[in-house]
Design an enzyme around this catalytic site. Structure first.
Site, short mmCIF file in Angstrom:
data_model
loop_
_atom_site.label_atom_id
_atom_site.label_comp_id
_atom_site.label_asym_id
_atom_site.label_seq_id
_atom_site.Cartn_x
_atom_site.Cartn_y
_atom_site.Cartn_z
N ASP A 103 0.85 -1.20 0.00
CA ASP A 103 0.00 0.00 0.00
C ASP A 103 0.88 1.24 0.00
O ASP A 103 2.02 1.20 0.45
CB ASP A 103 -0.86 0.08 1.27
CG ASP A 103 -1.73 -1.13 1.43
OD1 ASP A 103 -2.09 -1.75 0.42
OD2 ASP A 103 -2.04 -1.45 2.60
N1 URA Z 1 -1.02 -5.85 4.13
C1 URA Z 1 -1.52 -4.62 4.08
O1 URA Z 1 -2.55 -4.33 4.67
N2 URA Z 1 -0.87 -3.71 3.36
C2 URA Z 1 0.28 -3.96 2.70
O2 URA Z 1 0.84 -3.07 2.05
C3 URA Z 1 0.79 -5.25 2.75
C4 URA Z 1 0.11 -6.19 3.49
#
Ligand code: URA
Length: 243
Positions: A103
């Site tokens: 993310d």
């Molecule tokens: N889980 C998440 O919530 N975000 C990420 O970027 C990776 C794993």
């Protein structure tokens, strides 16, 4: 520019001598045209070279570990013009792409490569590559919440697979946990934590398969060593279920 037979040999398709024979036999095309003249000069980065109609790989594979800072998107191009992880590896001459996604606000270990075959296997759920995250959660996490994270929570009507969870610290305001998962569902850690009532404030990936982030500084990248690439390959030799 280099000689066509050398470019073919470097791609691992044939020896130099065999490549010469392939060219003379009319089995090699450059940008769609059959080339039978030995020693024709090509640009392996730009020219499309095919042997028996199949394109050859003219670029060496590279593997890069990036310590992604928050605020960078993992897509190659962001419609909203936000910075992307590719901006951080702009000095890598080959055109690499991210292996899976983090993310925008997640930090930590992100691999990039131009090896599509390995990247596909590393991200395919059937290979169950383990990813380890450190997460700062809002509030003092309860034992019951840890238990639920370990055993699985319902996301989109489907339980998450069992996870390994360790509580690193806990105060009234916040807690740090370490969580190891292998599924890689969309925003999985954030949604799992939310589902058990302790939303994520910070998220850092510290391990991907056999590779650990170590002390790589935020925003920096490094090339993987050959032994590290081999360790990655070894983790995806076999699908789970066929072991
Ligand atoms: N889980 C998440 O919530 N975000 C990420 O970027 C990776 C794993």
């Amino acid at each position: 520019m280099e000689r066509l037979q050398k470019a073919i040999a470097k791609a691992g398709v044939a020896s130099r001598r065999e490549a010469e024979r392939l060219i003379a036999a009319g089995r090699v095309r450059v940008n769609g045209q059959v080339v039978t003249i030995l020693g024709t000069k090509v640009d392996p980065e730009r020219d499309r070279i095919e042997v028996d109609g199949r394109p050859i790989r003219t670029e060496a594979h590279v593997y890069v570990m990036l310590n992604k800072p928050a605020g960078y998107v993992t897509t190659a191009k962001d419609p909203q013009g936000r910075p992307t992880v590719l901006d951080l590896v702009a000095s890598v001459p080959q055109r690499v792409f991210p292996v899976g996604r983090l993310d925008r606000d997640t930090r930590g270990l992100l691999l990039l490569t131009n090896d599509g075959y390995l990247a596909h296997r590393l991200t395919h759920p059937s290979f169950e590559v383990v990813k380890v995250y450190r997460a700062k959660l809002q509030g003092a996490i309860s034992r019951q919440a840890v238990h639920r994270l370990r055993n699985g929570v319902l996301l989109d009507g489907r339980m998450t697979a069992p996870a390994q969870v360790r509580v690193l610290s806990r105060s009234i305001d916040s807690s740090w946990i370490e969580i190891a998962i292998h599924e890689g569902r969309n925003r999985q850690v954030r949604r799992m934590a939310q589902a058990v009532g302790f939303p994520v404030i910070e998220l850092v990936r510290i391990q991907f398969g056999p590779l650990r982030l170590g002390d790589l500084a935020s925003g920096n990248f490094r090339y993987l060593q050959e032994v590290e690439v081999q360790a990655l390959r070894n983790t995806v030799l076999r699908r789970t279920g066929s072991r």
